[in-house]
Write an enzyme that holds these catalytic residues in place. Structure first.
Site, PDB file in Angstrom:
ATOM      1  CG  HIS A 205      -5.569  -2.758   1.138  1.00  0.00           C
ATOM      2  ND1 HIS A 205      -4.973  -2.455  -0.066  1.00  0.00           N
ATOM      3  CD2 HIS A 205      -4.995  -1.911   2.041  1.00  0.00           C
ATOM      4  CE1 HIS A 205      -4.091  -1.480   0.103  1.00  0.00           C
ATOM      5  NE2 HIS A 205      -4.076  -1.143   1.381  1.00  0.00           N
TER       6      HIS A 205
ATOM      7  CG  ASP B 240      -7.319  -3.317  -2.172  1.00  0.00           C
ATOM      8  OD1 ASP B 240      -7.947  -2.445  -1.536  1.00  0.00           O
ATOM      9  OD2 ASP B 240      -6.087  -3.427  -2.143  1.00  0.00           O
TER      10      ASP B 240
ATOM     11  CB  SER C 261      -0.960  -0.052   1.190  1.00  0.00           C
ATOM     12  OG  SER C 261      -2.000   0.879   1.033  1.00  0.00           O
TER      13      SER C 261
END
Lengths: 279, 279
Positions: free
Chosen positions: A257, A224, A148
């Site tokens: 995620h 995600d 991320s």
């Protein structure tokens, strides 16, 4: 270059250890974690994968949740996980989870009140590797990975320092931060209003301008929730296609995620890095 | 028997899911987590390993930190992780981390103020498996494992219900609770002063009285700070030796009490259970 050991645990025959040290670059005490595989020794220094974590994380999230040590022990690779920002009562902060402490974005801030401490780019590129190489049985061979915000960090730092790393990988990276809310908020605060300054820390912009000298592996879950608004891996793919950069972007069906996603594919990332570190 | 899904994440091709439900036995809402391997389906129900966690834990510690899903997915085994006690504002509690909420000790309390809610033995043995078997593609084949207080739970529940489970395993179990501070404090509170009542929930005492009908695997780190004062696996070994019970107790050099230890050996525990579940 003094470091203080604050925890250690044997794992898969190797060691997970946490340390604190005074960072000159960040002007505050910092914590990091290292995994040393069983075969690491002064007479057998091992290569290092640097792992950069995402928003709100510390050195602990990856080490506790990724399930990376079985394969790292087998391959003989050390893993270093720094914190995601400078921290402390004297360090600037913000009420949002996506700015300030826990959200350093792996850049060198130029704006107040951030510039004094928020120099994570220099910390990751220069200060931390020097510290690691001075204190542990590791070689100078390095690869870089992250998740991320840390995927953004791994991509930008790897692309800007292709002579320092052998390979880059990322899970769910913020691939085009100048175009997404997380990136625009952070870059405005840390770098000011100049989009040209922002582009120095945008992996899609960096790849657009030059072919990457390093192989890149990116995994992205298609379930995600941040994919379309924040992550935008298609921009990275388009930039790689411009010059034929060696990017493998894999959309993973059904994954989100979380670290459950990372744990499912971290073995493949470590084997990818091993291929280039031991080449 | 209504359950409510509160989270789900794909992992190693299977699913990690969390649920809440109203427990009749515990008289409060409870949360549990389940891992379903990719091959689980109504036409292919899979066996279940129940995992009981230690003091202060919830359903999340094992699921996030043990790194169990790669092998569970490969073997085709579901894993169920309950919470470690009843919880809520109306549930009795104590200021200590080792009594009350987060510290149910997998027994049926007989003393006030605990008896109304602290019936974890019946919850694990009866209510939870019925709920799982009614709502998920699992068979009635079960094994049981756990860590520390949960290792005590797995051993005592498995030994007292050898017709319900195929195998038992434990990491760092509280093996002789009637002789250690954690056990004496909890048993006095939950069961009163009768040592005869305590012995019903002491795995070494249970094994002393009768040969175990089930194979048992126990791993214990020799650098575990709780080993000598609280865990006492030698008592379990001595009890097993009395009647030739099938106990394999392994002292693991250098390992501590953490999930780094569990993650290093969980694969061997799952393969041990698979051997008996698929026999």
């Amino acid at each position: 270059m003094t470091i203080e050991n604050i925890s250690q645990a044997k794992v898969f025959g190797g060691w997970h250890k946490q340390y604190t040290h005074q960072s000159d670059v960040l002007a505050c005490p910092m914590r990091f974690a290292i995994f040393l595989p069983p075969n690491a020794s002064p007479s057998h220094p091992v290569p290092v994968v640097y792992w950069l974590s995402g928003l709100t994380c510390t050195d602990e999230n990856f080490m506790q949740k990724a399930g990376a040590f079985r394969v790292a022990a087998e391959l003989g690779i050390a893993i270093v996980a720094p914190d995601t920002s400078p921290r402390g009562e004297n360090v600037a902060n913000d009420e949002g989870y996506d700015l300030g402490q826990g959200a350093g974005f792996y850049l060198n801030a130029t704006q107040e009140p951030w510039a004094k401490h928020f120099q994570m780019y220099d910390y990751i590129v220069s200060e931390l590797p020097k510290l690691i190489e001075a204190n542990f049985p590791v070689s100078e061979l390095k690869s870089i990975s992250g998740h991320s915000m840390g995927g953004h960090g791994a991509l930008t730092i790897g692309l800007k320092n292709s002579d320092c790393y052998r390979s880059i990988s990322a899970f769910s990276p913020i691939s085009n931060p100048i175009q997404c809310p997380w990136g625009q908020k952070a870059f405005t605060a840390y770098l000011g209003s100049s989009v040209e300054a922002w582009k120095q820390y945008d992996s899609s912009e960096l790849l657009k301008r030059a072919k990457s000298a390093l192989p890149i592996l990116v995994d992205q879950g298609d379930a995600d929730g941040f994919l379309h608004e924040q992550l935008m891996p298609n921009a990275l793919q388009a930039a790689a296609d411009l010059h034929g950069s060696d990017l493998t972007l894999r959309m993973q069906a059904g994954y989100d995620h979380s670290y459950y996603f990372i744990s499912s594919f971290i073995e493949e990332h470590l084997r990818f890095h091993a291929k280039h570190l031991f080449a």
